[in-house]
Every structure is written in C-alpha cells, then in structure tokens.
Design an enzyme around this catalytic site. Sequence first.
Site, short mmCIF file in Angstrom:
data_model
loop_
_atom_site.label_atom_id
_atom_site.label_comp_id
_atom_site.label_asym_id
_atom_site.label_seq_id
_atom_site.Cartn_x
_atom_site.Cartn_y
_atom_site.Cartn_z
N ASP A 294 4.89 -14.54 11.60
CA ASP A 294 3.54 -15.04 11.35
C ASP A 294 2.56 -13.90 11.65
O ASP A 294 2.07 -13.74 12.78
CB ASP A 294 3.26 -16.25 12.25
CG ASP A 294 1.92 -16.91 11.93
OD1 ASP A 294 1.04 -16.22 11.39
OD2 ASP A 294 1.76 -18.09 12.26
N LYS B 61 -6.93 -0.69 11.86
CA LYS B 61 -6.32 -1.04 10.56
C LYS B 61 -5.10 -0.14 10.32
O LYS B 61 -4.06 -0.59 9.84
CB LYS B 61 -7.35 -0.87 9.43
CG LYS B 61 -6.91 -1.46 8.09
CD LYS B 61 -6.06 -0.55 7.25
CE LYS B 61 -5.69 -1.19 5.92
NZ LYS B 61 -4.78 -0.35 5.12
N GLU C 78 0.83 -1.21 0.00
CA GLU C 78 0.00 0.00 0.00
C GLU C 78 0.86 1.26 0.00
O GLU C 78 1.73 1.41 0.87
CB GLU C 78 -0.89 -0.02 1.26
CG GLU C 78 -1.89 1.11 1.29
CD GLU C 78 -2.81 1.06 2.52
OE1 GLU C 78 -2.85 0.03 3.22
OE2 GLU C 78 -3.48 2.08 2.77
N HIS D 108 -3.53 10.54 -0.58
CA HIS D 108 -3.71 9.20 -1.10
C HIS D 108 -4.01 9.24 -2.59
O HIS D 108 -3.48 8.47 -3.37
CB HIS D 108 -4.91 8.57 -0.39
CG HIS D 108 -4.61 7.25 0.19
ND1 HIS D 108 -4.17 7.10 1.46
CD2 HIS D 108 -4.66 6.01 -0.36
CE1 HIS D 108 -3.98 5.82 1.69
NE2 HIS D 108 -4.27 5.15 0.61
P1 NAD Z 1 10.42 -23.17 15.60
O1 NAD Z 1 9.62 -24.43 15.46
O2 NAD Z 1 11.34 -22.86 14.48
O3 NAD Z 1 11.18 -23.28 16.99
C1 NAD Z 1 12.14 -22.35 17.43
C2 NAD Z 1 13.48 -23.05 17.54
O4 NAD Z 1 14.47 -22.10 17.86
C3 NAD Z 1 13.49 -24.10 18.64
O5 NAD Z 1 14.01 -25.28 18.13
C4 NAD Z 1 14.45 -23.52 19.69
O6 NAD Z 1 15.16 -24.54 20.33
C5 NAD Z 1 15.35 -22.67 18.83
N1 NAD Z 1 16.01 -21.51 19.47
C6 NAD Z 1 17.26 -21.10 19.19
N2 NAD Z 1 17.59 -20.00 19.89
C7 NAD Z 1 16.51 -19.68 20.63
C8 NAD Z 1 16.22 -18.61 21.54
N3 NAD Z 1 17.11 -17.64 21.83
N4 NAD Z 1 14.99 -18.56 22.08
C9 NAD Z 1 14.05 -19.48 21.79
N5 NAD Z 1 14.28 -20.53 20.94
C10 NAD Z 1 15.49 -20.64 20.37
O7 NAD Z 1 9.51 -21.89 15.79
P2 NAD Z 1 8.39 -21.56 16.85
O8 NAD Z 1 8.70 -20.18 17.28
O9 NAD Z 1 8.21 -22.60 17.89
O10 NAD Z 1 7.05 -21.57 15.96
C11 NAD Z 1 6.83 -20.55 15.01
C12 NAD Z 1 6.22 -21.14 13.76
O11 NAD Z 1 5.03 -21.85 14.09
C13 NAD Z 1 5.84 -20.08 12.79
O12 NAD Z 1 6.33 -20.47 11.50
C14 NAD Z 1 4.31 -20.11 12.81
O13 NAD Z 1 3.78 -19.70 11.58
C15 NAD Z 1 4.01 -21.53 13.12
N6 NAD Z 1 2.71 -21.91 13.69
C16 NAD Z 1 1.82 -21.00 14.17
C17 NAD Z 1 0.61 -21.41 14.72
C18 NAD Z 1 -0.34 -20.39 15.28
O14 NAD Z 1 0.03 -19.24 15.46
N7 NAD Z 1 -1.59 -20.75 15.62
C19 NAD Z 1 0.31 -22.77 14.79
C20 NAD Z 1 1.25 -23.68 14.31
C21 NAD Z 1 2.46 -23.27 13.78
#
Ligand code: NAD
Length: 434
Positions: A287, A271, A79, A384
């Site tokens: 996300d 928004k 936008e 705009h």
């Molecule tokens: P992820 O699965 O990549 O896990 C994070 C990893 O980073 C872990 O393995 C952890 O050990 C590591 N890590 C390294 N350094 C770290 C630090 N300083 N602090 C914390 N962890 C550290 O990611 P996530 O954050 O668990 O999940 C995010 C993903 O899940 C996004 O892609 C999202 O879109 C998706 N997701 C979202 C939903 C929802 O919002 N409802 C549902 C399912 C999945």
Amino acid sequence: MSSRLPGLYTLTVAERRQRVAEAAGIDLGELAALDGGLSEDDAAGMIENVLGRYALPFAVATNFTVDGADALVPMVVEEPSVVAAASNAARMVRAAGGFTARVSPPVVTGQIQLTHVDDVDGAAAALTEAAPTLLARARELSPRLCARGGGPRAVRARVLARPPGPDGGVVVVHLDVDCRDAMGANLVNTLCERLAEPVAHAAAPAGAPRPRVGLRILSNLSDQRTVRVTCVAADDALADARCPGPEVRAAIAAASRFAELDPYRAATHNKGVMNGVDAVLVATGQDWRAVEAGAHAFAARTGAYRPLAVWREVPGGLAGELELPLAVGTVGGALHVHRGARLALRLAGAGDAPRLAALAAAAGLACNLAALRALATDGIQRGHMALHARAVARAAGAPADLVDEVAEAMAAAGEIRIEAARVILRELSAKDLP
Ligand code: NAD
C-alpha cells in the site's frame, strides 16, 4: 547470490530473464508471473467495477548490498531513469560496503477517538490507570498475532481538545500493535473497533457521563515503525570524467543543506527518495499511498517540512542517511492474490517485512544519491532529455535502427517534440532514396 550483473541493460528482455532467474535461483518459467501476475477473476475480486488489468514495466535494480547481503531490487515504475539511477548509485555505495539498515520493531499505532468528554484530564488519568487491563483485553482479541510473537504493546491516552468546542472534550487513545510481517492496517483497525467500547467505559470514572466513540482506525504516521538506512560513497566512486570526487561530494552536501533550509527544495528532494521507495512498494504489492502519507507526515513532524535523507561530507567521501516510516508486509493485503508481487518478493529474497523495508529504504537513498549527483554535476536534464527524446522518436514512428539518430538530432536542435521527430524522420528517409 551476487547482485552484480554487469551488462544486464545491454541484453534483450528474454536474455535478462534468463540471467536474473539464474542469479536468483528461480525457475525461468516462473518469471512469466511478471507479465501481469494477476488473473482477470482475481482482479475483479480485488476492487470494484473492474474492466481490465493495467500494466507497468517491471525491472530489477542491480548492485545492491544491504546489511552485508546482495539483493536484486524489484521495481515497477513508469518513469525512465529510476532503475538506472538506483543501480548506478548502489554500485557507488557497494565499494564502501553497501547500505546498512536499522529497522525498528513493526509497531503500528491505532487510534480510538473519544468525543464529548466532560473532564478530559480525569478521563486521561483513568485511561492510564486502565491501560494494563485494556492491553490484556487487546491481547485476548488477537491470539494468532500474539502466538506469532507480535500483538498489542501499549495503550496511551492523549488529550486533543478541551470543552467547550464542536466535539466537546476530545481524547484519543493510541493502541500500539506489533504486526510482525503484516502491514497491519486491517489487523489494527479490527482491534480498534473491538476495543472501543472497553476504552469508552474506562474513560468514564464512576458517575461521569460516558464519552462518545468517534473514529477507530490506524494512523498512517507510523513513526514507531521506521527504517534508518545509511551508506558511504567514496570520492573516487562519486567522480565523473569532468568532475573530481571531492567537488561532487561538496556539491551533494550543499544540495542536502539546501533541502534542509527550504521546503520547496525538500519536496523535490523527497520526491527523488520516493522514486526508489515507491517503485519497490508497487513491485511487491504494498500500500504505497499509506507509506507516502506516512513519509510526508514524518518529514513535517517538527512543524517544518524537512528532507527525509541528508548527506554530509566525511573524510574521503560522502555519508548519507535516510529515515522514514515504512509499514510494509510480506503477508496479507494484495499479496493474497497477486502472483507477480509474490514473485517480486522472492526475486528480492525478502522473506520478512524488515528485509523488505530495508531494501525499499536502500532504493530510496540510492535514487536520492543518483539524483543529487546528476544535479550537482551535469544538471539532471541532460540524461533525462536523452531518454525522453528516444521515447518521442519512437512515438513519432521511428524504426528501431533510427531511434537514436532521430533522438540525437532533436536534442541537438533543442526541440523534442513529435512534429520535430517526424520532420527529421522524413529528412532521413529522403536521404536513403536513390
Ligand atoms: P491482512 O488483512 O491481509 O492481514 C494479514 C493476515 O496475515 C492476518 O490474517 C494474519 O493473521 C496473517 N499472517 C500470516 N502470517 C503472518 C505473519 N508472519 N505476521 C503477521 N501476520 C501474519 O493485511 P493487513 O496487513 O492487516 O492490512 C493490509 C491491507 O489493509 C492493505 O491491503 C491496505 O491497503 C489495507 N488498508 C489500509 C489502510 C490504511 O493504510 N489507512 C486502511 C484500511 C485498509
């Protein structure tokens, strides 16, 4: 580093890259990752049925000072005006010290649903008694997160429905987890799945039938992982050529009260906030659907849909405050593969999740201020429409040296359409004939 890069908007893309690379202390060659930043193979590994990679403009907003430190704020958005609005408002606020953020600990809540619970009060009491044991088990299940200083923090039971009902008695167990620098969805989901059986067992005191385990997933209403960002804009920064500062200040405060009274207005107000927040989230590989869902649920948490940001008159200026849940990560998620998103974090100097959350919230408050100021003074449409007219002129085939002339002629005629642009172009070209 200074985020004041006067005249950045007058430069070519190549010149801007040079200037931003110098300001951020990043090698110019590395900025190539901004052109996509994602290989075809990586894209194909990220989601299903991939056919290609979709591009959007990547920009930085200037003038931001957040918690006493300057930052270039990366934004990806389709936008027009959002980046300019953020930069302009950040400049207004900068004079009074910039934005101040209070970021809560990064605690995300997971839910374990139990259904067909005969005695919901008994189950809730049993779960409360078992909470320390369940918490200890959850900690055992997340040794690496605990080693980083995060990990499970609390286990709580809530009664959602009493029998009879289609699901019998329903109890939900909340597991609060400090996710450190991760957004945490996968971390929390995995923990909820693994803790579900011990939770169901604990919910059935001796002799009681075992409840059924329902859903096990995080809640996107992460109301414990919030950012509150505040700022002040002084009257002289708010003033424009036709409108004195105190009038602009009063008009913005009135616009805030309108949003506080009316969900129809609050939706549009929010928004404008999310224009800034989402642009930072997309640029940094977050996300943004999770944050959007959380922001609007948070806005409605009192039962009425309310503005996320409010503005009040203070002596000599205007004070703004924005609070919203912001579950963001500087590790994990799309950052595993997206080089462009990782570079955006470096450009922003966002080394951890709290700093990223503070910058995204500051961008949201800045965009809200800019929108309210425009609405309160000119009416937002003028600026705009000028931008829109230029885009239409380009789409009608106007060469670069005629874009502004065609756009102005359309705006003057009050007709901003491709056909109108083509007519004007023909007229201008005919004039040039000998
Ligand atoms: P992820 O699965 O990549 O896990 C994070 C990893 O980073 C872990 O393995 C952890 O050990 C590591 N890590 C390294 N350094 C770290 C630090 N300083 N602090 C914390 N962890 C550290 O990611 P996530 O954050 O668990 O999940 C995010 C993903 O899940 C996004 O892609 C999202 O879109 C998706 N997701 C979202 C939903 C929802 O919002 N409802 C549902 C399912 C999945």
